[in-house]
Design an enzyme around this catalytic site. Sequence first.
Site, PDB file in Angstrom:
ATOM      1  CE1 TYR A  63      14.763  69.947  56.875  1.00  0.00           C
ATOM      2  CE2 TYR A  63      16.630  68.480  57.154  1.00  0.00           C
ATOM      3  CZ  TYR A  63      15.752  69.398  57.669  1.00  0.00           C
ATOM      4  OH  TYR A  63      15.878  69.778  58.976  1.00  0.00           O
ATOM      5  CD  GLU A  64       9.620  65.575  54.525  1.00  0.00           C
ATOM      6  OE1 GLU A  64      10.656  65.128  55.048  1.00  0.00           O
ATOM      7  OE2 GLU A  64       8.773  64.855  53.965  1.00  0.00           O
TER       8      GLU A  64
END
Lengths: 603, 603
Positions: B450-451
Amino acid sequence: MATLGAPLKDGARPGVSPMTFRAPVRDLAFSLRHVAGFERLADAFPEADADTVAAVLEAAGAFASDILAPLNRQGDLVGARLENGVVRTAPGFADAYQQFAQGGWTSLAAPAEHGGQGLPKTLEVAVLEMVQAANMAFGLCPMLSLGAIEALELCGSPEQKAKYLGKLVSGEWTGTMNLTEPQAGSDLAALTTMATPDGDGGWRITGQKIYITWGDHDAADNIVHLVLARTPDAPPGVKGISLFLAPKVLVGDDGKLGPANALRAGSLEHKLGIHGSPTCVMLFEGAKAELVGGLGQGLPNMFVMMNAARLQVGTQGVAIAERAYQQALAFSQDRAQGRSAWTGAYPSRLFDHPDVRRTLVLMKAHIEAARGICLSTAVAADLARAAPDAATRTAAKLREELLTPIAKAWSTDIGVWVASQGVQIHGGMGFIEETGAAQHYRDARIAPIYEGTNGIQAIDLVGRKLMLGEGQAVGDLMDDIRDTIDLLKASDLKSVGLRLEAALDAAASATAWLIERRAKAMPDALAGATAYQTLLGDVVGGWMLAKGALAADGEADAAWAESKRALARVFAEAVLAQVPGAAAGVMIGAADFEAMTPEVLGA
Amino acid sequence: MATLGAPLKDGARPGVSPMTFRAPVRDLAFSLRHVAGFERLADAFPEADADTVAAVLEAAGAFASDILAPLNRQGDLVGARLENGVVRTAPGFADAYQQFAQGGWTSLAAPAEHGGQGLPKTLEVAVLEMVQAANMAFGLCPMLSLGAIEALELCGSPEQKAKYLGKLVSGEWTGTMNLTEPQAGSDLAALTTMATPDGDGGWRITGQKIYITWGDHDAADNIVHLVLARTPDAPPGVKGISLFLAPKVLVGDDGKLGPANALRAGSLEHKLGIHGSPTCVMLFEGAKAELVGGLGQGLPNMFVMMNAARLQVGTQGVAIAERAYQQALAFSQDRAQGRSAWTGAYPSRLFDHPDVRRTLVLMKAHIEAARGICLSTAVAADLARAAPDAATRTAAKLREELLTPIAKAWSTDIGVWVASQGVQIHGGMGFIEETGAAQHYRDARIAPIYEGTNGIQAIDLVGRKLMLGEGQAVGDLMDDIRDTIDLLKASDLKSVGLRLEAALDAAASATAWLIERRAKAMPDALAGATAYQTLLGDVVGGWMLAKGALAADGEADAAWAESKRALARVFAEAVLAQVPGAAAGVMIGAADFEAMTPEVLGA
C-alpha cells in the site's frame, strides 16, 4: 493461457483470477530430460522409456489440475477438523484421496513385489511436484505414506512387510512419521516417548508426539504410524531410540482389521497455512506396537529415509512457487493499470510493464533452477540405489547426499520468495484472502521449517556433507559444473559461462575456507553455513538453467527454446553476479556474533 | 531481557513466549542523535531539546508497550467487524484510541495554531514506529489521520481548518484517505467516483472506494473522509481529479455534530493480516462534500502529503521487523535444543547456536539500517519545511524526495524478510498461530503494497528522483556517503569503509547507466528499477550503520557501543559485499524481458 487468464465475468471483481492451475508438464519433461539427466536411468529402469514418462506426466498432471487443484481453496477455508475425537478432512479431500489411490499414484515407485510399479523415484518426484502445486495440504498425505513405505522396505521384517507394505503401496492405508515432541524439535536426542515390552513379544507405546502430519483422518481405513520411542534401560541420547510401528486400527494375522489401537489425535494445530492437512498432536496411551529394525537403531533407520523426505519437501518449495507464479502470471494479464513503456498502450496489462515482467521472469528462473536441483537429486538417488555398476552407485550416492540439503533448503527458500512476489504482483488484491495469492504465501512458509529446518540443513551441509568422500562429493560437483562452463564459453551463452565461472570460483574459495575452519574452529564454519548453502544453491541453480539453455538449441519451438536461454542469462546477471560478493558473507567468522549478548541485542 | 524471556510457567507450552514488546527507546534515541542528525533541527525546533525528546520517547514507549501491545493478538484473532452497517473495532481498540488521543499523541507535530505541540515530524515518526511495532493494526488509525491533517493544513480553506483541523489534531475525530477504486489501484487516472455541485456551493459525491483504512469505526465521534473524485466536464485523466472532504457525520457551522452523511462502509475485507484495522469498501451515495484546494488539483494535493505517508509506511516496515525480532530474540533464549558449538552446553538455548545468532544479528542490522533511513528522511522533511535558511531547505527537500521511495520500499521489504526469519527461528512453533510469530509475517506483507507498491516506488526513484535538481539529489547523497567512507578508512572500521566504498562505486555506476538509459530507452531503466532501489537501499542502510558505528565510540556502555560497530561490520560483509555484483542485475537491460511472451512463460 486461456485456462489461466480467463476473461472477467460480468460482476466479477476486477483482477481476481480464478485459482486455476495447469500442471507444468512440458517444463517438467524438459527438466527431466535436459537438466536432470533422466536418460542415465535407462539401464536401471528400462521400462521408464520416453513414452511411459510422457504418459505418466500427462495423466498425473490432469489429475492434479482437474481433481486436486479445485479443492485447494476449500481446504484452506474449511480445513481439517477434530470432531468427537476423530479428524474430518476438508471437503472433497477423502474422495480425492480414494481416486488418487485407485489411480495407482501411491504405487508408482514402489517395488513390484509389494504391488508397486517399480518406476524411478525421480518420476515420483515429478508427479508429486504437480500434486503439491495443485494442493499442498493434500499432497502431504501421500508424501508421508512414501516415507513409511521406504522405512518398512528398508527395515521391516518379512512379516511386517507382508502385513503392512502392500496396503501402503496400494494406498488403502496411509502412513505417518511420529518424531517430534514438545521438548524435542530439531533435537531428537531429547525424545521421551517410551516403548515397553508387553511380555508377549510386542511393545506398548506411551507418550505425546506433536506436528504429526495427517496423523488422523477419514480418507483411508487405517493409518500406519511409525514412531520413534525410547526403551527401558536404553542408553541416553540418540542411541536409546528405536523405531516402532503402531497402527491406528490393529491388524490381525489374517490381515483383517480388528479393534482400535490405544492412540488418538488429541488436538489439531491452528496453523498459518496448509489448513487442509491435519497436523495432529498424537497421544499414545499404551498403544500396541511392533519394533521395526534393531533396538537402538531408530535414528539411523530414520536417517535412511530422511534424504527422500527432504527432497520431497524441497519439491514442495518448487510446487508452491509454481502455483503462486501461475496465479501471478494470470493476474498480470488480466489486470490493466497505467501505460506500458514498451507498447505505449493505456491502460496496459501489468504483464507489459518491464518491472512486473522482470519479476515474473525471475520467479520462473528460480522455479526452473530449483526444479532442476530437485530432479537432479532424485536421479542421483535412483542411480545410488539401482545403477548396475558399483562405481556409478557410489558416485551417485555422494551426489545425492550433497545435493539433498540444497534441494530442501534452497527450493523452500525460493518457494517463500516466489509466493511473496506473487502476492506483490497482485497489489492490494494480493492481501485479500479471496484472491488466493495469500494462501500460497502462508502455505509456503512451512517448507523451510519441517523435515529439518533450513538451518539444520546448512549445518548438515557444512558439518557433514562437505567432507563426504574426503571432499570428493563437492569436488565432483564442481568438476561437472566446470564442464558445463566450458561448453557455455564455447557457445553463444558465453556471458552465462563467465558469470557461472566467477560464481563457481567463489564457491570453491568459500568451500576451502569452510573446510579449513571446520577443522580449526567449528563456530566460524557454522556461522557461515546458511550463507554458504544459499550460495551453493545459487551456483547449482544457475548451472541447471545453463544446462537447460544449452539443451534448448535442439527444441523445435524456437521461441520457447530462446526463453530457456533468456532465463539462464537473466539468472546469471541478477543472481550469479552476486555470488562472488556473497562469499564474503560466508567467510565472515563467528567472532562478531559470539560477542553479542542478549543485552546489547535487546531493545 | 526479563520482560521478554520470562521463564516458562508450569504447564505452558515450551517455547511459546508471551507476546511482550519493549519499545526500543534506547535504539531510537541513538539513531535520532547519531545516525539521522536530529541536532540539525535545533534551530527550527528549539523546544525539541534532548530532555524533551527523551521524555517523549519514554512516555510513548510506555504507552506502546503497556497499552497497545497487549491488544495486538486479540486484534488479530477477533478483528474489526461490520455489524448492522457499523464497524465495531477489535476488543480494547476504541478505549485505547481514546487514551491515545487524550495523551496528546495525535497532536505531537501539528502546528500550535491548531492545537498541536509543534514538535518535529521526525519525533512523530519515532513515536509512531513504537506504536506500529506494538500494534500495527491500531497504528494505522492515527497514521491516516496525520495524512488528513497534513492535507487540510496545506490545502484547506480557513473555514475548513477552523471546522475540522482542531478536532483531527486533538484526536477527537479521525481522518481517512479515499483514493483507490476497483479499477484504479496504482493508476489513479482511472478513477470514476463523481462529485457534482449541489447548487448550494457544496458538492455531492457518488461512487465506490476500496481499501479504505479505518474507513469506519467506533473509536471516535466523527471521521473526516478525504476523497479523490472527478467533476462534471473535467478533463480525462489525472487533471480531472479534485480533492473533497466528506465527514461521516455532518458538522454544523457551530461545530456541532448533525445528521449522518450519505456514506457508509459497504463491507470489510477479509485480509491476510492487520485484522484489527478495518479495511472498508466505502460507498458514497450522494454524500455531502466540500472541495479542498483547487478544482483539478486533487492529485498534486495528494502528492504533497504522499511523501509523509510513504515514510510512515516505511516506518511500519521497521516497526513490524522490530516486533518480530524481539519475539524471535526472546524465543531463542527460552528454547533449548542441541549442543552449542560455542559453549558445549547441552541442551543449549538457540541463541548460543552460531547460525541462529547470525540470523538475529542480521535481523537487527537490517532494522537499524532501515530505522536510520526512515529517521534521516524525516529529518530531511523537517528541514525542508522549517529550516531557517533557504539553501538548507532546498537541499533537504532534494534529500527527502530521493530518500522517500527507499525509506518506503527498502524498509518494508526488510520488514517482510525479518518477519519471515522470525517465524523461521521459532521452528515448527513459528507456523502455529498461537505463538504469534506468524501474525507478524502476515501483518508485514501489506507494507510493500500500500501507499504505492514498492514497484511504483522504484519507478518513482528511477523515473523522477534520479533527475531531481538535474542529478544533484543523488550526487549530494553520494558525496555525504563518501565523507563517511573517509572517516571509516581512517578509523578502526577500515574494512567497513572499503566495503562501503566498493558498494558506493557500484551504485554510482548503476546510477550513471540508469540516467543514460532512461534518456535513450526507458524500458531498460524500468527493468532495473527495483534492483536499483534495493541496491541503493543497501548502500544507504550500510551508511546508516557505519555512522552509528563511528558515533558509538562516545557511548559509555562499551559492550553496547561495540555491538553497533559489529552490526556495521556484519552488514558490510554480508550485504554490502554483494552490491557490486548486484549492479549487474540493475544494468541487465529490457531485451530479454521484452521477448518473453505469456506462452513461453506459461506452464
